[in-house]
Design an enzyme around this catalytic site. Structure first.
Site, PDB file in Angstrom:
ATOM      1  N   ARG A 114       0.065   7.740  -2.626  1.00 46.37           N
ATOM      2  CA  ARG A 114       0.626   8.799  -1.780  1.00 46.37           C
ATOM      3  C   ARG A 114       2.084   9.075  -2.133  1.00 46.37           C
ATOM      4  O   ARG A 114       2.542  10.203  -2.115  1.00 46.37           O
ATOM      5  CB  ARG A 114       0.486   8.422  -0.297  1.00 46.37           C
ATOM      6  CG  ARG A 114      -0.891   8.757   0.255  1.00 46.37           C
ATOM      7  CD  ARG A 114      -1.154   8.032   1.556  1.00 46.37           C
ATOM      8  NE  ARG A 114      -1.462   6.628   1.314  1.00 46.37           N
ATOM      9  CZ  ARG A 114      -1.510   5.713   2.270  1.00 46.37           C
ATOM     10  NH1 ARG A 114      -1.225   6.045   3.516  1.00 46.37           N
ATOM     11  NH2 ARG A 114      -1.824   4.474   1.965  1.00 46.37           N
ATOM     12  N   GLU A 168       1.210 -13.218  12.546  1.00 43.84           N
ATOM     13  CA  GLU A 168       1.800 -12.064  13.221  1.00 43.84           C
ATOM     14  C   GLU A 168       1.696 -10.881  12.260  1.00 43.84           C
ATOM     15  O   GLU A 168       1.976 -11.021  11.066  1.00 43.84           O
ATOM     16  CB  GLU A 168       3.272 -12.334  13.557  1.00 43.84           C
ATOM     17  CG  GLU A 168       3.470 -13.474  14.534  1.00 43.84           C
ATOM     18  CD  GLU A 168       2.866 -13.192  15.906  1.00 43.84           C
ATOM     19  OE1 GLU A 168       2.857 -12.011  16.329  1.00 43.84           O
ATOM     20  OE2 GLU A 168       2.393 -14.146  16.551  1.00 43.84           O
ATOM     21  N   ARG A 181      -4.824  -1.688   8.885  1.00 40.29           N
ATOM     22  CA  ARG A 181      -6.080  -2.419   8.669  1.00 40.29           C
ATOM     23  C   ARG A 181      -5.817  -3.532   7.673  1.00 40.29           C
ATOM     24  O   ARG A 181      -4.783  -3.577   7.009  1.00 40.29           O
ATOM     25  CB  ARG A 181      -7.192  -1.472   8.193  1.00 40.29           C
ATOM     26  CG  ARG A 181      -6.861  -0.693   6.947  1.00 40.29           C
ATOM     27  CD  ARG A 181      -8.053   0.162   6.466  1.00 40.29           C
ATOM     28  NE  ARG A 181      -7.637   1.095   5.431  1.00 40.29           N
ATOM     29  CZ  ARG A 181      -7.375   2.388   5.631  1.00 40.29           C
ATOM     30  NH1 ARG A 181      -7.505   2.918   6.826  1.00 40.29           N
ATOM     31  NH2 ARG A 181      -6.987   3.165   4.619  1.00 40.29           N
ATOM     32  N   ASN A 202     -10.965  -2.322  -5.442  1.00 38.37           N
ATOM     33  CA  ASN A 202     -10.161  -1.440  -6.305  1.00 38.37           C
ATOM     34  C   ASN A 202     -10.780  -1.247  -7.693  1.00 38.37           C
ATOM     35  O   ASN A 202     -10.425  -0.291  -8.394  1.00 38.37           O
ATOM     36  CB  ASN A 202      -8.723  -1.968  -6.445  1.00 38.37           C
ATOM     37  CG  ASN A 202      -7.882  -1.844  -5.194  1.00 38.37           C
ATOM     38  OD1 ASN A 202      -6.972  -2.638  -4.964  1.00 38.37           O
ATOM     39  ND2 ASN A 202      -8.155  -0.847  -4.357  1.00 38.37           N
ATOM     40  N   ASP A 219       0.832  -1.213   0.000  1.00 37.16           N
ATOM     41  CA  ASP A 219       0.000   0.000   0.000  1.00 37.16           C
ATOM     42  C   ASP A 219       0.865   1.262   0.000  1.00 37.16           C
ATOM     43  O   ASP A 219       1.976   1.257   0.528  1.00 37.16           O
ATOM     44  CB  ASP A 219      -0.919  -0.027   1.236  1.00 37.16           C
ATOM     45  CG  ASP A 219      -2.062   0.971   1.116  1.00 37.16           C
ATOM     46  OD1 ASP A 219      -2.373   1.388  -0.024  1.00 37.16           O
ATOM     47  OD2 ASP A 219      -2.642   1.339   2.151  1.00 37.16           O
ATOM     48  N   THR A 264     -11.018  -6.515  -4.856  1.00 38.91           N
ATOM     49  CA  THR A 264     -12.346  -6.402  -5.465  1.00 38.91           C
ATOM     50  C   THR A 264     -12.792  -4.938  -5.437  1.00 38.91           C
ATOM     51  O   THR A 264     -13.338  -4.415  -6.410  1.00 38.91           O
ATOM     52  CB  THR A 264     -13.347  -7.255  -4.649  1.00 38.91           C
ATOM     53  OG1 THR A 264     -12.850  -8.574  -4.548  1.00 38.91           O
ATOM     54  CG2 THR A 264     -14.726  -7.269  -5.291  1.00 38.91           C
TER      55      THR A 264
HETATM   56  C1  IPE Z   1      -5.536  -2.676  -0.183  1.00 39.54           C
HETATM   57  O1  IPE Z   1      -5.153  -1.358  -0.358  1.00 39.54           O
HETATM   58  C2  IPE Z   1      -5.550  -3.377  -1.494  1.00 39.54           C
HETATM   59  C3  IPE Z   1      -4.254  -3.596  -2.105  1.00 39.54           C
HETATM   60  C4  IPE Z   1      -3.087  -3.311  -1.576  1.00 39.54           C
HETATM   61  C5  IPE Z   1      -4.279  -4.210  -3.402  1.00 39.54           C
HETATM   62  P1  IPE Z   1      -6.253  -0.204  -0.508  1.00 39.54           P
HETATM   63  O2  IPE Z   1      -5.498   1.069  -0.647  1.00 39.54           O
HETATM   64  O3  IPE Z   1      -7.212  -0.534  -1.584  1.00 39.54           O
HETATM   65  O4  IPE Z   1      -6.999  -0.286   0.888  1.00 39.54           O
HETATM   66  P2  IPE Z   1      -7.781   0.821   1.717  1.00 39.54           P
HETATM   67  O5  IPE Z   1      -8.749   1.469   0.775  1.00 39.54           O
HETATM   68  O6  IPE Z   1      -6.755   1.801   2.200  1.00 39.54           O
HETATM   69  O7  IPE Z   1      -8.419   0.095   2.844  1.00 39.54           O
HETATM   70  C1  IPE Z   2      -1.538   0.239  -3.390  1.00 37.97           C
HETATM   71  O1  IPE Z   2      -1.332   1.612  -3.385  1.00 37.97           O
HETATM   72  C2  IPE Z   2      -1.788  -0.322  -4.774  1.00 37.97           C
HETATM   73  C3  IPE Z   2      -3.175  -0.740  -5.009  1.00 37.97           C
HETATM   74  C4  IPE Z   2      -4.130  -0.734  -4.135  1.00 37.97           C
HETATM   75  C5  IPE Z   2      -3.496  -1.205  -6.345  1.00 37.97           C
HETATM   76  P1  IPE Z   2      -2.535   2.640  -3.409  1.00 37.97           P
HETATM   77  O2  IPE Z   2      -2.876   2.919  -4.826  1.00 37.97           O
HETATM   78  O3  IPE Z   2      -3.648   2.173  -2.559  1.00 37.97           O
HETATM   79  O4  IPE Z   2      -1.835   3.913  -2.758  1.00 37.97           O
HETATM   80  P2  IPE Z   2      -2.462   4.912  -1.691  1.00 37.97           P
HETATM   81  O5  IPE Z   2      -2.943   4.086  -0.540  1.00 37.97           O
HETATM   82  O6  IPE Z   2      -3.586   5.625  -2.361  1.00 37.97           O
HETATM   83  O7  IPE Z   2      -1.337   5.804  -1.313  1.00 37.97           O
HETATM   84 MG    MG Z   3      -4.067   2.385  -0.590  1.00 36.41          MG
END
Ligand code: IPE
Ligand code: IPE
Ligand code: MG
Length: 257
Positions: free
Chosen positions: A34, A217, A204, A78, A30, A76
């Site tokens: 950002r 863990e 989370r 996303n 994740d 899902t």
């Molecule tokens: C979780 O990240 C899904 C993946 C890393 C593929 P998200 O960025 O989608 O999760 P939330 O929205 O912060 O919970």
């Molecule tokens: C994780 O990074 C990649 C995917 C969920 C596909 P994010 O795209 O969720 O990045 P942030 O959380 O918005 O920074």
């Molecule tokens: Mg994210």
């Protein structure tokens, strides 16, 4: 800087107790968006820079002796992101899988995928299938990509499958136990994760492996995914090795390690 990183990764790796390496490490990758925003770029550039850390995590896991690495690549939920971002991610997926398959094969990596793969664009499905077929006999490490995956999707599928089999008299209610549930989930064949890592500071689970992480863990780091390097995986493993996994017992009941 690069050399320092490599040295510190090497030093950390040497501290790992080879007898207590987590068998299965799962990662919620994740923070791509950002990371890109911090650089003044669009979110998609963050996803492009999220590929190298995957190579690093895979190399580090292999070097440490991890047997299963599972990466949450696309949930899902996303699918509800802006279409341009979803399209870019799917395109990146095809390009990366096709571009990496030789290297994966050379390194003894077996590629595997979980999720609603039928919902992926045809090009992705083809690239995935080719790479999975090509690497099917490798056994050094299993790299599982969770794509169009969510745990509730998987659990719902599993419940419907079991309910249908009971209704059709193919399955007896008393045969439904934890083992059967595990066999009916898309993670069948993978041991439960020992260690779950999430980057970007969020603490989370976001619908990932809810059943399977019952006793994993958890390790959270503020590092954004594009900045993730081998040393971070080694740090997570070292932290894991400092913990006592009690599974509901008392310390005194555990076998001496
Ligand atoms: C979780 O990240 C899904 C993946 C890393 C593929 P998200 O960025 O989608 O999760 P939330 O929205 O912060 O919970
Ligand atoms: C994780 O990074 C990649 C995917 C969920 C596909 P994010 O795209 O969720 O990045 P942030 O959380 O918005 O920074
Ligand atoms: Mg994210």
């Amino acid at each position: 800087m690069k050399n320092n990183d490599a040295r510190s990764a090497q030093e950390l790796r040497q501290q790992i107790d080879a007898a207590r390496v987590p068998v299965h490490v799962a990662v919620i990758m994740d923070g791509n968006g950002r990371w890109a925003e911090q650089q003044g770029n669009d979110r998609i550039s963050g996803h492009l820079h999220g590929v190298q850390p995957i190579r690093e995590a895979l190399t580090a896991a292999t070097e440490a002796g991890v047997k299963y690495l599972t990466l949450y690549a696309f949930s899902t939920e996303n699918w509800n992101r802006p279409k341009a971002e979803v399209d870019a991610l799917m395109e990146l997926l095809v390009r990366t899988i096709a571009g990496e398959v030789d290297e994966l094969d050379r390194n003894g990596v077996r590629l595997h995928a979980i999720g609603d793969l039928d919902s992926l664009p045809q090009g992705c499905r083809t690239a995935l299938k080719q790479a999975m077929d090509r690497t099917a006999r490798n056994g050094r490490i299993t790299l599982t990509l969770a794509l169009s995956y969510s745990s509730r999707w998987d659990i719902l599928r599993m419940v419907r499958g079991i309910a249908t089999d009971i209704r059709e008299h193919r399955l007896d209610l008393h045969a439904v136990n934890e083992q059967l549930i595990g066999q009916r989930l898309s993670t069948n064949g993978l041991p439960c994760p020992d260690l779950l890592i999430r980057t970007s500071g969020e603490q989370r689970i976001s619908n990932f492996l809810l059943w399977e992480i019952a006793y994993a863990e958890l390790w959270f780091t503020p590092v954004l995914w594009p900045d993730f390097r081998k040393q971070h995986l080694f740090q997570a493993i070292l932290d894991y090795q400092r913990r006592e996994r009690r599974y509901g017992l008392t310390s005194e009941q555990l076998p001496a390690s």
